[in-house]
Design a protein around this motif. Structure first.
Motif, PDB file in Angstrom:
ATOM      1  N   LEU A   3       0.746  -1.303  -0.089  1.00 32.02           N
ATOM      2  CA  LEU A   3       0.089   0.102  -0.123  1.00 32.02           C
ATOM      3  C   LEU A   3       0.790   1.208  -0.096  1.00 32.02           C
ATOM      4  CD1 LEU A   3      -2.922  -1.181   2.432  1.00 32.02           C
ATOM      5  CD2 LEU A   3      -3.066  -0.798   0.054  1.00 32.02           C
ATOM      6  N   GLU A   4       2.193   1.209  -0.176  1.00 28.48           N
ATOM      7  CA  GLU A   4       3.076   2.047  -0.011  1.00 28.48           C
ATOM      8  C   GLU A   4       2.782   3.396  -1.380  1.00 28.48           C
ATOM      9  OE1 GLU A   4       7.268   0.993   1.092  1.00 28.48           O
ATOM     10  OE2 GLU A   4       7.803   2.723  -0.291  1.00 28.48           O
ATOM     11  N   MET A   5       2.599   2.768  -2.226  1.00 30.09           N
ATOM     12  CA  MET A   5       2.320   3.632  -3.392  1.00 30.09           C
ATOM     13  C   MET A   5       1.040   4.506  -3.220  1.00 30.09           C
ATOM     14  SD  MET A   5       4.012   3.846  -6.258  1.00 30.09           S
ATOM     15  CE  MET A   5       2.918   3.413  -7.790  1.00 30.09           C
ATOM     16  N   LYS A   6      -0.126   3.857  -2.882  1.00 31.03           N
ATOM     17  CA  LYS A   6      -1.486   4.113  -2.562  1.00 31.03           C
ATOM     18  C   LYS A   6      -1.203   5.465  -1.539  1.00 31.03           C
ATOM     19  CE  LYS A   6      -6.074   2.768  -1.485  1.00 31.03           C
ATOM     20  NZ  LYS A   6      -6.945   3.228  -2.748  1.00 31.03           N
ATOM     21  N   ALA A   7      -0.416   5.210  -0.282  1.00 30.64           N
ATOM     22  CA  ALA A   7      -0.255   6.145   0.687  1.00 30.64           C
ATOM     23  C   ALA A   7       0.482   7.307   0.279  1.00 30.64           C
ATOM     24  CB  ALA A   7       0.575   5.607   1.787  1.00 30.64           C
ATOM     25  N   SER A   8       1.365   7.261  -0.731  1.00 26.45           N
ATOM     26  CA  SER A   8       2.449   8.391  -1.010  1.00 26.45           C
ATOM     27  C   SER A   8       1.653   9.349  -1.829  1.00 26.45           C
ATOM     28  CB  SER A   8       3.527   7.607  -1.662  1.00 26.45           C
ATOM     29  OG  SER A   8       3.477   7.030  -2.954  1.00 26.45           O
ATOM     30  N   LYS A   9       0.677   8.690  -2.573  1.00 23.57           N
ATOM     31  CA  LYS A   9      -0.235   9.805  -3.517  1.00 23.57           C
ATOM     32  C   LYS A   9      -0.812  10.805  -2.619  1.00 23.57           C
ATOM     33  CE  LYS A   9      -0.984   6.577  -7.465  1.00 23.57           C
ATOM     34  NZ  LYS A   9      -1.802   5.473  -7.572  1.00 23.57           N
ATOM     35  N   LYS A  10      -0.991  10.199  -1.359  1.00 24.54           N
ATOM     36  CA  LYS A  10      -1.643  11.379  -0.481  1.00 24.54           C
ATOM     37  C   LYS A  10      -0.665  11.876   0.618  1.00 24.54           C
ATOM     38  CE  LYS A  10      -6.163  11.168   0.983  1.00 24.54           C
ATOM     39  NZ  LYS A  10      -7.414  10.398   1.771  1.00 24.54           N
TER      40      LYS A  10
ATOM     41  N   VAL B 172      -5.783  -0.737   6.649  1.00 25.62           N
ATOM     42  CA  VAL B 172      -4.917   0.496   6.333  1.00 25.62           C
ATOM     43  C   VAL B 172      -5.414   1.301   5.034  1.00 25.62           C
ATOM     44  CG1 VAL B 172      -2.575   0.794   5.811  1.00 25.62           C
ATOM     45  CG2 VAL B 172      -3.032  -0.782   7.500  1.00 25.62           C
ATOM     46  N   VAL B 173      -6.070   0.566   4.362  1.00 23.64           N
ATOM     47  CA  VAL B 173      -6.730   1.213   3.105  1.00 23.64           C
ATOM     48  C   VAL B 173      -7.490   2.245   3.650  1.00 23.64           C
ATOM     49  CG1 VAL B 173      -8.110   0.843   1.258  1.00 23.64           C
ATOM     50  CG2 VAL B 173      -6.531  -0.872   1.384  1.00 23.64           C
ATOM     51  N   ASN B 174      -8.611   1.962   4.453  1.00 25.40           N
ATOM     52  CA  ASN B 174      -9.724   2.886   5.129  1.00 25.40           C
ATOM     53  C   ASN B 174      -8.621   4.052   5.675  1.00 25.40           C
ATOM     54  OD1 ASN B 174     -11.636   1.522   4.262  1.00 25.40           O
ATOM     55  ND2 ASN B 174     -12.016   0.838   6.303  1.00 25.40           N
ATOM     56  N   SER B 175      -7.604   3.707   6.296  1.00 30.89           N
ATOM     57  CA  SER B 175      -6.931   4.941   7.027  1.00 30.89           C
ATOM     58  C   SER B 175      -6.425   5.957   5.818  1.00 30.89           C
ATOM     59  CB  SER B 175      -5.884   4.473   7.836  1.00 30.89           C
ATOM     60  OG  SER B 175      -4.886   4.047   7.141  1.00 30.89           O
ATOM     61  N   ILE B 176      -5.979   5.154   4.923  1.00 30.98           N
ATOM     62  CA  ILE B 176      -5.350   6.083   3.890  1.00 30.98           C
ATOM     63  C   ILE B 176      -6.606   6.934   2.959  1.00 30.98           C
ATOM     64  CG2 ILE B 176      -4.142   6.329   1.485  1.00 30.98           C
ATOM     65  CD1 ILE B 176      -2.881   3.469   2.586  1.00 30.98           C
ATOM     66  N   LYS B 177      -7.696   6.127   2.759  1.00 34.79           N
ATOM     67  CA  LYS B 177      -8.673   6.809   2.075  1.00 34.79           C
ATOM     68  C   LYS B 177      -9.601   7.896   2.816  1.00 34.79           C
ATOM     69  CE  LYS B 177     -11.860   3.185   1.075  1.00 34.79           C
ATOM     70  NZ  LYS B 177     -12.686   2.312   0.457  1.00 34.79           N
ATOM     71  N   TYR B 178      -9.474   7.528   4.106  1.00 29.56           N
ATOM     72  CA  TYR B 178     -10.289   8.701   4.994  1.00 29.56           C
ATOM     73  C   TYR B 178      -9.040   9.465   5.816  1.00 29.56           C
ATOM     74  CZ  TYR B 178     -13.912   5.859   3.490  1.00 29.56           C
ATOM     75  OH  TYR B 178     -14.846   4.800   2.722  1.00 29.56           O
ATOM     76  N   GLY B 179      -7.871   9.425   5.495  1.00 27.73           N
ATOM     77  CA  GLY B 179      -6.926  10.214   6.053  1.00 27.73           C
ATOM     78  C   GLY B 179      -6.566  11.502   5.177  1.00 27.73           C
ATOM     79  N   ASN B 180      -6.214  12.257   6.062  1.00 28.60           N
ATOM     80  CA  ASN B 180      -5.997  13.546   5.319  1.00 28.60           C
ATOM     81  C   ASN B 180      -4.413  13.620   4.608  1.00 28.60           C
ATOM     82  OD1 ASN B 180      -8.180  14.969   6.348  1.00 28.60           O
ATOM     83  ND2 ASN B 180      -6.978  15.220   8.525  1.00 28.60           N
TER      84      ASN B 180
END
Ligand code: ADP
Length: 261
Positions: free
Chosen positions: A123-130, A161-169
């Motif tokens: 999920l690193e890529m997904k997280a780094s986009k935000k 973790v996906v949710n924490s990224i989706k609903y994270g700032n």
């Protein structure tokens, strides 16, 4: 007298038969309603990405195909839509199996730290986009052995973790922590400093297809099934799942596991 007794028995039996039938019909009615609601939800979930894909394909057919850069961009977006459809269908398959009990746990001894690391890598890529940092406290950087179904627990950690990224700032942090509890249990916490959840919605989060903000959540993708799947998997292990959240501050989802040597 035998005849009266027989009549009485007969009447009672007929009455019992009628009661049983009525109960059976009630059960069937409830099941039918449940099925109808489930099907309604499914078609609703599939509609949005299907229309998106169709929209890009129609635009391409309408002439956008001529321009090489636009062509590539639209095909990529259509592909994203298909990818989303695949995720939704996979989630539907999973929730159906979990709800009908058509799934068995393959319990083994594994290192939960490694599972968290796998999830972070994926999920690193997904997280780094935000610009979201995925953090795991170094003091846990050693094997921590647990007894559970590894693949399913990885799915649980992934969904949280996906949710924490989706609903994270943007620029936020997701932290995973593991702590010992009594009775050979440990607790895995996934904490974010994202948008948080208002108190009145917390009780319904684990229902399938439930979303706090229908429009906002939809733009983030997902099927509304992530937390329902998480709950089924954890409760299937006879473990517990908790959520604590403060609107505007962040959320923490945690679950227990059985540890071993
Ligand atoms: P979805 O596919 O919509 O993410 P989930 O079942 O995973 O479905 O989550 C249900 C809802 O719970 C989400 O739509 C969102 O409103 C809320 N939610 C889940 N995780 C978080 C989080 N970490 N922070 C804020 N809200 C969350």
């Amino acid at each position: 007298q035998p005849i009266t007794t027989d009549m009485e028995t007969l009447t009672k039996e007929v009455q019992k038969f009628a009661r049983d039938k009525k109960l059976e019909i009630e059960t069937l009615k409830i099941r039918e309603e449940y099925r109808r609601e489930f099907l309604g939800n499914i078609s609703h979930e599939l509609k949005t990405p299907l229309f998106t894909v169709q929209g890009y394909l129609l635009t391409l057919l309408d002439g956008a195909m001529e321009d090489k850069t636009i062509r590539k961009k639209y095909l990529q977006r259509a592909d994203k839509g298909v990818e989303r459809l695949i995720y939704i269908v996979k989630d539907l398959d999973m929730i159906t199996k979990l709800e009908t009990g058509d799934i068995h746990l393959e319990v083994s001894r594994f290192d939960i730290v490694e599972v968290v690391q796998n999830v972070f890598d994926l999920l690193e890529m997904k997280a780094s986009k935000k610009k979201i940092t995925l953090s795991f406290d170094a003091k846990y950087a050693k094997p921590i052995w647990v007894l559970a179904d590894q693949e399913k627990i990885q799915q649980v950690v992934t969904n949280l973790v996906v949710n924490s990224i989706k609903y994270g700032n943007e620029g936020g942090t997701t932290e995973v922590g593991i702590e010992d509890l009594v009775n050979d249990r440990l607790i895995v916490r996934v904490t974010d400093n994202g948008e948080g959840i208002k108190k009145q919605y917390i009780g319904r989060l684990f229902e399938r297809f439930y979303r706090v903000d229908k429009s906002g959540a939809r733009s983030e993708g997902g099927s509304g099934l992530g937390l329902a799947i998480v709950k089924h998997i954890i409760e299937g292990h006879n473990e517990k799942i908790y959520v604590e959240s403060q609107f505007g501050v962040g959320s923490e989802f945690s679950f227990t596991l059985e540890k071993t040597e």
